[in-house]
Design a protein around this motif. Structure first.
Motif, PDB file in Angstrom:
ATOM      1  N   SER A   8       0.851  -1.200   0.000  1.00  0.00           N
ATOM      2  CA  SER A   8       0.000   0.000   0.000  1.00  0.00           C
ATOM      3  C   SER A   8       0.881   1.243   0.000  1.00  0.00           C
ATOM      4  O   SER A   8       2.067   1.189   0.315  1.00  0.00           O
ATOM      5  N   PHE A   9       0.263   2.360  -0.326  1.00  0.00           N
ATOM      6  CA  PHE A   9       0.996   3.619  -0.339  1.00  0.00           C
ATOM      7  C   PHE A   9       1.557   3.921   1.043  1.00  0.00           C
ATOM      8  O   PHE A   9       2.701   4.355   1.173  1.00  0.00           O
ATOM      9  N   ALA A  10       0.782   3.674   2.084  1.00  0.00           N
ATOM     10  CA  ALA A  10       1.231   3.941   3.455  1.00  0.00           C
ATOM     11  C   ALA A  10       2.462   3.100   3.795  1.00  0.00           C
ATOM     12  O   ALA A  10       3.381   3.577   4.463  1.00  0.00           O
ATOM     13  N   GLU A  11       2.490   1.853   3.342  1.00  0.00           N
ATOM     14  CA  GLU A  11       3.652   0.994   3.592  1.00  0.00           C
ATOM     15  C   GLU A  11       4.888   1.539   2.874  1.00  0.00           C
ATOM     16  O   GLU A  11       5.976   1.544   3.438  1.00  0.00           O
ATOM     17  N   ASN A  16      10.090   4.326   3.090  1.00  0.00           N
ATOM     18  CA  ASN A  16      10.914   5.431   2.619  1.00  0.00           C
ATOM     19  C   ASN A  16      11.377   6.292   3.791  1.00  0.00           C
ATOM     20  O   ASN A  16      12.535   6.705   3.853  1.00  0.00           O
ATOM     21  N   LYS A  17      10.482   6.532   4.736  1.00  0.00           N
ATOM     22  CA  LYS A  17      10.816   7.335   5.912  1.00  0.00           C
ATOM     23  C   LYS A  17      11.922   6.656   6.727  1.00  0.00           C
ATOM     24  O   LYS A  17      12.872   7.309   7.160  1.00  0.00           O
ATOM     25  N   ARG A  18      11.817   5.344   6.916  1.00  0.00           N
ATOM     26  CA  ARG A  18      12.850   4.608   7.660  1.00  0.00           C
ATOM     27  C   ARG A  18      14.199   4.723   6.971  1.00  0.00           C
ATOM     28  O   ARG A  18      15.226   4.929   7.616  1.00  0.00           O
TER      29      ARG A  18
END
Length: 43
Positions: A8-11, A16-18
């Protein structure tokens, strides 16, 4: 063979943030850009 599960986009965003949090150079560039935006807004 199994078909890979679509993320999903949230995943994708959290992954990416990590990665960005681990990358010190990228973090510094982002901080510089944010600082420039804040300075330009204050003018």
């Amino acid at each position: 063979m199994r078909k890979p599960r679509k993320r999903s986009f949230a995943e994708l965003v959290s992954e990416n943030k990590r990665q960005l949090l681990k990358d010190q150079d990228a973090m510094e560039k982002i901080e510089e850009r944010l600082e420039l935006k804040r300075l330009n807004k204050a003018e």
